[in-house]
Design an enzyme around this catalytic site. Structure first.
Site, mmCIF file in Angstrom:
data_model
loop_
_atom_site.group_PDB
_atom_site.id
_atom_site.type_symbol
_atom_site.label_atom_id
_atom_site.label_comp_id
_atom_site.label_asym_id
_atom_site.label_seq_id
_atom_site.Cartn_x
_atom_site.Cartn_y
_atom_site.Cartn_z
ATOM 1 N N ASN A 12 -7.413 -5.981 -4.791
ATOM 2 C CA ASN A 12 -8.637 -5.205 -5.014
ATOM 3 C C ASN A 12 -8.342 -3.729 -5.241
ATOM 4 O O ASN A 12 -9.166 -3.001 -5.802
ATOM 5 C CB ASN A 12 -9.621 -5.388 -3.856
ATOM 6 N N HIS A 13 -7.141 -3.273 -4.847
ATOM 7 C CA HIS A 13 -6.780 -1.872 -5.062
ATOM 8 C C HIS A 13 -6.040 -1.644 -6.374
ATOM 9 O O HIS A 13 -5.669 -0.496 -6.659
ATOM 10 C CB HIS A 13 -5.954 -1.349 -3.889
ATOM 11 N N HIS B 114 0.816 -1.231 0.000
ATOM 12 C CA HIS B 114 0.000 0.000 0.000
ATOM 13 C C HIS B 114 0.844 1.273 0.000
ATOM 14 O O HIS B 114 0.656 2.158 0.843
ATOM 15 C CB HIS B 114 -0.930 0.010 1.197
ATOM 16 N N ARG C 251 -3.303 4.491 -0.774
ATOM 17 C CA ARG C 251 -3.034 4.838 0.618
ATOM 18 C C ARG C 251 -1.688 5.544 0.797
ATOM 19 O O ARG C 251 -1.636 6.715 1.098
ATOM 20 C CB ARG C 251 -3.137 3.620 1.539
#
Length: 1003
Positions: A407-408, A348, A379
């Site tokens: 999923n990101h 992230h 993020r």
């Protein structure tokens, strides 16, 4: 189940709370037991026995005998959670009982009632070592949490399970994947944390659990926001097809801006300026060049690599992933004495974690493979750098570096979670298209040596799905489709699902949002078994242990999370899994130092080792600081939810209060849980949220008044827009074209002269207003706020008039002269005098039809000695009074025109509350608004016209989810106010570029 097994309702036999074997009920009997027959059939059975039953799929599972229902007939407890499930009337001859020797072994590993399950085997905080927050020896008791020094020198938590005489004790040291018992440990070698330190540790765990829940819940909110964006997209495509052909996505917009769709050409549109002092990328790529770029990123993370080189690297990497034959990658652990595969979980954008992993475990090479399990993006601030580093090594060692999709790695989430803004602001907007095309080529899972299944989220909810089905999934999509069919459902679960430890089957996950599921151990075991796999490694969430890894489902599923001290507050360790060619797994935890410290670290062997040791000691926030940071984040997120649900909370508590100014603390908690839909422990947050009086009660209006939104919607509006916006709200109410008698009938149907909250709401509903529910609730709240319980009808009408009059600032009537406004005030003073406005209105209504027409108004002026007024002056006064311009004045219009003094300043409070509610809706949906605005920004200039802005607001209005038949969130008049209040340049364009970054969510 065996024939005769019928599910029964547990309530009929009472809840069986005294369960002896909670951790084993419903779990599968070990295969070795089946072969060795470590259980016997029939025999004398007693309540409380652990027995073996054969279920319909042929597997044998543990159950507990909870009741005798007849001769050799028994009721069995088969499932403990989410609710106890009883199967009635099972014949004892069809059951197996575990043999004593096997039962003893199982009891040692599974049946202790652990008091500290979340702390066992976790490393002692480094600060404890420095502060000596533990003491040695002392009187031990079963259940004590103790510290034991492991063979590697680390101090780990354990729990005292049994006293073996003298000063010898049995300890539970490891509970995952199974409990590990250390026998006959000497008490004098153990440490016990002092009470204060243990309390701090437990508090940190409690705050972390709440933070983790809020984090997932917030992700669920943003997932709903992506759905709003998708609805806005469809609305805009339908209403503006001429723009849609050029503005469907970052891909289309970048193409319109002159970027080639062929990845081989990426980078050609950029020129490296002479002023650029960063590293240059030369083709074909060499290891020395890669190390040069990595060194630059390590030393100067805020001096980005040139967009030309980023485009070239992304384009080359995309072509490599594009050639994957299926949606599942295949990978092998390198052979040889040093052969290993390093698997990473979520990073992230936390670049320091990737750099630290490379430092600790070596860079990718022919003998060292790397697999990143998704969620590199969003993020953190350095996701681009992470992806570029990995892609460069991928180009060097194609078979030894893989990135799974998380999923990101999706267009819709990148809009709202920060990656899109990172690319556009720090690098170049056109690169967004390239990254999105890369993401859609990434595999959705990787199989390692045909035995280990590595996937970002979870396993498919449908037990029919096999590995061959996953290979066929259409992965090449920019945005993940909701699970509407088997194919989309497979991919959705692979990237979004979470495991649950104490449930079987599939359950909806209320925290992550619509369509996201939990899956149980039976799903894991079935999937692994039918595909000849031994282990599933997944990521997607900070483990509940607050460490970098967590086993569940009997050790068959491993959660791996690499971002340490996630979002700068959780104090969790990060971890990687190192697989060898024999598929043995070693889990290595770390706490990555900040980027600046990594940059300063020398690479000489002695100095490097010293730096490693120093970082290990100084790596952690204090537990108090970590808990404080997480708590601050939690309170901020709760504040946003309170703002968005303010009217719902008020109505819930006002109903419960029954006319009282306060409510019991328990009722306050119920409202927060039910209306915010948060299942968290409010008792740990109350001192930072709410004041509780000596009687344990809460002033709920004072609590709600604390929460006022900051003006962070980012829309460049002219001063005074708030008054205009609220004016439109109350103007809607004035369109209730009722006579005084009809007002009485609608607002006081029982004729008692008093107006209740619900009578008020029902009255507005009967008027058929086009106001949305939340604006009606806000209006209701502001009128009722100074009077608890019921209002007298006359007091209600006066309060309403004051609210409207204050919002209807005379400056809004820009086309009316100051003379006319002053004249209207003079008329009001003479007209009202000492009488009530109801009496004056009825006296002016000469034909008694419940309305005042123009002639009746002029007649009243003459009786007040205003006969000298000209026809033009009278006409101007009439236009001010006839607010709805329908040729007659109803009672509410009359009240609004002739104001009275409000000593409570309730009118200004009403405007404040209404504006707060409007801002809350805009802030809650600013990502969708930003998308709608970007739809019109086809040239990537960050500017739109007023008309385009209004169209974007209409798209937002049409896209916000609401009950069927409910009014739009904003009226057309209010949209007009916003559009007309926009600040624009000399070309009539409004700069909205800052809105695109304001919508991002970052750590």
């Amino acid at each position: 189940m065996q024939p005769g097994m019928q599910p029964g309702a547990p309530a009929a036999h009472g809840p069986y709370h005294q369960i002896k074997h909670p951790s084993m009920i419903g779990t599968q009997v070990p295969s070795a037991w089946v072969q060795k027959q470590d259980y016997i059939f029939a025999g004398p059975i007693q309540v409380g026995d652990l027995v073996v039953i054969q279920v319909s799929d042929g597997t044998r599972r543990f159950a507990e005998v909870c009741r005798q229902s007849g001769p050799d007939m028994w009721d069995l407890l088969v499932t403990v959670t989410p609710q106890q499930t009883i199967h009635q009337g099972i014949g004892g001859a069809s059951l197996g009982r575990v043999q004593n020797a096997s039962m003893s072994a199982v009891r040692d590993q599974h049946f202790y009632e652990l008091q500290h399950p979340d702390l066992i085997d976790t490393p002692m905080p480094a600060t404890w070592i420095q502060q000596q927050d533990f003491r040695f020896s002392g009187p031990l008791q079963v259940g004590d949490l103790v510290l034991v020094q492991r063979s590697d020198g680390s101090m780990k938590f354990a729990e005292v399970m049994k006293h073996n005489g003298a000063d010898l004790w049995d300890l539970i040291v490891k509970i995952a994947p199974q409990q590990q018992l250390y026998r006959n440990c000497h008490g004098a070698t153990l440490g016990r944390p002092d009470a204060q330190s243990l309390a701090i540790l437990e508090n940190h765990k409690s705050v972390f659990n709440t933070w983790n829940t809020m984090e997932q819940e917030h992700e669920g909110i943003l997932l709903q926001q992506t759905a709003t964006i998708n609805r806005a997209k469809e609305f805009l495509r339908d209403t503006h097809p001429e723009v849609a052909s050029r503005s469907q996505s970052w891909v289309a917009r970048a193409g319109f801006a002159g970027v080639s769709k062929n990845p081989e050409d990426w980078g050609q549109e950029f020129t490296v300026e002479a002023s650029y002092t960063g590293p240059h990328v030369k083709w074909p790529l060499k290891l020395e060049n890669v190390r040069e770029v990595v060194h630059h990123i390590r030393a100067h993370p805020d001096y980005p690599l040139h967009p030309k080189y980023i485009a070239q690297i992304v384009g080359t990497g995309m072509q490599m992933f594009e050639t994957l034959p299926t949606s599942v990658a295949e990978m092998s652990v390198p052979t040889g004495p040093d052969g290993r595969l390093v698997v990473l979980g979520d990073t992230h954008g936390q670049l320091h974690d990737l750099l630290w992993v490379l430092e600790l475990h070596g860079e990718p090479s022919p003998s060292c493979a790397y697999l990143l399990n998704g969620d590199m993006a969003d993020r953190g601030k350095y996701a681009v750098e992470i992806i570029i580093i990995v892609l460069m090594y991928k180009i060097l060692y194609p078979e030894n570096v893989i990135m799974n999709r998380g999923n990101h790695e999706a267009l819709d989430l990148n809009r709202v979670y920060g990656f899109g803004a990172e690319v556009s602001e720090k690098h170049h907007p056109n690169l967004n298209m390239m990254f999105q095309n890369l993401f859609k080529e990434l595999p959705v899972a990787t199989v390692v040596d045909s035995k280990v299944f590595v996937v970002h989220g979870g396993l498919p909810r449908d037990p029919r799905v096999e590995l061959k089905d996953i290979r066929k999934v259409e992965r090449k999509v920019l945005e993940l489709a909701r699970p509407t069919c088997l194919d989309t459902g497979i991919m959705w679960d692979l990237l979004w699902a979470d495991p649950m430890e104490h449930h079987l089957g599939v359950m909806m996950n209320p925290n992550r949002g619509e369509d996201v599921v939990f899956f149980g151990a039976d799903i894991t075991h079935h999937f692994l078994s039918q595909n000849a796999l031994s282990l599933c490694i997944r990521s997607h969430q900070v483990p509940t242990t607050n460490r970098g890894f967590e086993y569940c489902h009997g050790g068959r599923l491993l959660t791996l999370f690499t971002a340490s001290n996630y979002c700068g507050c959780t104090n969790n360790t990060g971890a990687v899994a190192i697989l060898r060619s024999n598929l043995s797994i070693e889990l290595k935890e770390h706490m990555a130092p900040p980027l600046e410290q990594i940059a300063q670290m020398t690479m000489e062997a002695d100095a490097r080792q010293e730096a490693l040791l120093a970082q290990d000691k100084a790596r952690l926030l204090s537990l108090e600081d970590s808990a404080a940071k997480m708590r601050e984040e939690v309170l901020t997120k709760i504040e946003a939810k309170v703002l968005s649900k303010k009217s719902d909370l008020w109505l819930y508590w006002a109903t419960q209060a029954a006319g009282q100014a306060t409510i019991p603390l328990a009722v306050w908690r119920e409202g927060m849980t039910n209306k915010l839909q948060l299942q968290i422990d409010w008792s740990t947050l109350e001192d930072g949220l709410v004041e509780v009086d000596a009687g344990g009660n809460v002033d709920y209006m004072r609590f709600l008044d604390k929460y006022q939104p900051q003006d962070e919607h980012g829309i460049p509006l002219k001063e005074g827009w708030e008054a205009k916006m609220v004016h439109k709200v109350y103007e809607q109410v004035l369109r209730c074209d009722w006579t005084p008698e009809e007002l009485m009938q609608h607002f006081d149907p029982d004729g008692d002269g008093l107006v209740t909250l619900m009578e008020f709401k029902d009255g507005l509903a009967a008027a058929g207003l086009s106001l949305p529910e939340w604006q009606i609730d806000t209006l209701l709240r502001t009128i009722e706020r100074d009077e608890l319980g019921k209002l007298s009808l006359s007091a209600f009408l006066d309060r309403f008039q004051v609210v409207y009059s204050t919002s209807s600032d005379k400056d809004l009537l820009s086309d009316v002269s100051l003379e006319t406004k002053a004249l209207l005030s003079d008329v009001g003073r003479r007209l009202i005098g000492e009488k009530s406005r109801m009496e004056v209105f009825q006296a002016m209504d000469a034909d008694h039809n419940g309305f005042i027409d123009e002639q009746e108004f002029f007649t009243a002026l003459e009786t007040l000695d205003f006969s000298e007024l000209s026809a033009e002056q009278k006409g101007n006064l009439w236009r001010l009074v006839d607010i709805t311009q329908d040729g007659r004045v109803n009672y509410l219009e009359f009240c609004a025109a002739f104001e009275i003094v409000d000593t409570s300043d309730g009118g200004k409070q009403a405007q404040k509350e209404m504006v707060a509610s409007i801002l809350a809706v805009l802030n809650e949906n600013k990502a969708a608004l930003a998308y709608a605005l970007s739809f019109f920004d086809t040239k990537l200039e960050g500017k739109v016209t007023k008309e385009e802005f209004k169209s974007a607001l209409r798209a937002l209005n049409a896209s916000i989810e609401r009950p069927e038949g409910a009014a739009d969130p904003f009226t057309e008049d209010q949209l007009e106010v916003v559009a007309e209040s926009l600040q624009a340049d000399q070309d009539g364009l409004t700069d909205v570029s800052h809105l695109f970054s304001a919508m991002s969510v970052q750590c």
